[in-house]
Enzyme design. Structure first.
Site, mmCIF file in Angstrom:
data_model
loop_
_atom_site.group_PDB
_atom_site.id
_atom_site.type_symbol
_atom_site.label_atom_id
_atom_site.label_comp_id
_atom_site.label_asym_id
_atom_site.label_seq_id
_atom_site.Cartn_x
_atom_site.Cartn_y
_atom_site.Cartn_z
ATOM 1 C CE LYS A 154 0.993 -27.754 -0.386
ATOM 2 N NZ LYS A 154 0.415 -26.780 -0.874
ATOM 3 C CD GLN A 159 1.624 -24.742 -3.707
ATOM 4 O OE1 GLN A 159 0.998 -25.623 -3.179
ATOM 5 N NE2 GLN A 159 2.400 -24.042 -2.683
ATOM 6 C CG ASP A 166 -5.198 -25.320 -0.954
ATOM 7 O OD1 ASP A 166 -4.465 -25.767 -0.018
ATOM 8 O OD2 ASP A 166 -4.823 -24.887 -2.043
HETATM 9 N N1 GUN Z 1 1.262 -21.343 -1.503
HETATM 10 C C1 GUN Z 1 1.297 -21.100 -0.446
HETATM 11 N N2 GUN Z 1 0.534 -22.052 0.569
HETATM 12 C C2 GUN Z 1 -0.218 -22.589 -0.208
HETATM 13 C C3 GUN Z 1 -1.335 -23.258 0.191
HETATM 14 O O1 GUN Z 1 -1.383 -23.752 1.295
HETATM 15 N N3 GUN Z 1 -2.103 -23.689 -0.870
HETATM 16 C C4 GUN Z 1 -1.695 -23.284 -2.150
HETATM 17 N N4 GUN Z 1 -2.613 -23.752 -2.996
HETATM 18 N N5 GUN Z 1 -1.004 -22.492 -2.447
HETATM 19 C C5 GUN Z 1 -0.056 -22.216 -1.462
#
Ligand code: GUN
Length: 293
Positions: free
Chosen positions: A52, A96, A119
């Protein structure tokens, strides 16, 4: 059979985002800024967050990584969330998941300012998305909608079967596909672990979205000739054939299902590459105040 190339779509979309950033900044706009909070050292989370951050650089965003050890308290994390909510330079941030067991993911998610919730996990964004109001839509469903759009796959009036009812993928996917618009206007059936006659239901599907997290669950017997199959599965399985020692497996038995399909996404290289790009798109929308005016 047409292979849906998520890598290519993602690259195109990232180029479009990068161009928009250049234009936006040239017109006096602020450089979009995304932050990621990472707790602990889970291998998967480390990989995703690193990707990311790298993606931000690629499109000209500013990025900030905030790390905590996994003994961080819920209070400390909530204090950080509050700080990020009030950071005027920040357009969006993510915490996350998963978080350590002593921290409530629900509490943290609900503490995030919906206007910075790129998100799309906050109940306010989920609610707005559900009633068709402008909202941050979570990355995977949004990525799938982009793929359907870019490949001009007809969804109107089609029977779409979503396997899986998770808050992050299955449920929002079912909402988006049944909404008015293109892609959308589909008749949607949501299947899950208690569904009876799953095979028969899948056999009637024009479009299958497999998002249950069981490798190679969807077999050729379940798929109608000419169906569109979107595979959201990303289970890591051990492999002695790769350098890393593991490989990703989808929820679809690709080799036997692909020959029956009109379109299919591979794993890896299908839905996966689109998810981080969707996060970038949400951050750009936030910087442009396109969702919350
Ligand atoms: N864990 C797995 N996929 C995601 C996501 O898209 N966002 C977040 N914050 N955690 C994750």
């Amino acid at each position: 059979m047409i292979l849906i190339d998520g890598k290519k779509c993602s690259k195109e979309l990232r180029q479009e985002i990068a161009n928009e950033v250049t234009e936006f900044v040239a017109a006096g706009g602020k450089q979009p800024h995304l932050a990621a909070v990472l707790v602990g050292h889970d291998g998967g989370s480390e990989t995703y967050v690193a990707a990311k951050i790298k993606a931000c650089e690629e499109v000209g965003f500013k990025s900030t990584l905030i790390r905590y050890e996994d003994d961080v308290t819920e209070e400390e994390l909530l204090a950080k969330v509050d700080e990020l909510n009030n950071d005027a330079d920040l357009d969006g941030y993510i915490v996350q998941l998963p978080l350590p067991k002593h921290i409530s993911e629900e509490k943290i998610t609900e503490a995030i300012d919906p206007k910075k919730d790129v998100d799309g996990f906050h109940p306010q964004n989920v609610g707005r998305m559900t009633i068709g109001s402008p909202a941050f839509v979570s990355a995977t469903p949004q990525g799938i909608m982009q793929l359907l759009k870019r490949y001009e796959i007809e969804t109107s009036g089609k029977h779409c079967v979503v396997i899986g009812r998770s808050n992050i993928v299955g449920r929002p996917m079912s909402v988006l596909l049944s909404q008015k618009g293109n892609p959308g206007d589909a008749t949607v059936t949501v299947c899950h672990s208690r569904t009876k006659n799953l095979n028969e239901i899948c056999q009637q599907a024009d479009i299958i979205i497999a998002a249950l997290g069981i490798p190679e669950f969807v077999t050729k017997e379940m798929v109608k000739e000419g169906a569109v199959v979107i595979d959201v599965g990303t289970t890591r399985v051990k492999s002695d054939k790769t350098k890393s020692g593991w490989k990703l497996k989808g929820d679809v038995n690709f080799d036997e299902v692909a020959p029956k399909c009109s379109y299919i996404t591979p794993v890896p290289g299908g839905v996966g590459p689109m998810t981080i790009t969707s996060l970038l798109l949400n951050t750009l929308l936030s910087a442009k105040k396109a969702i919350y005016k």
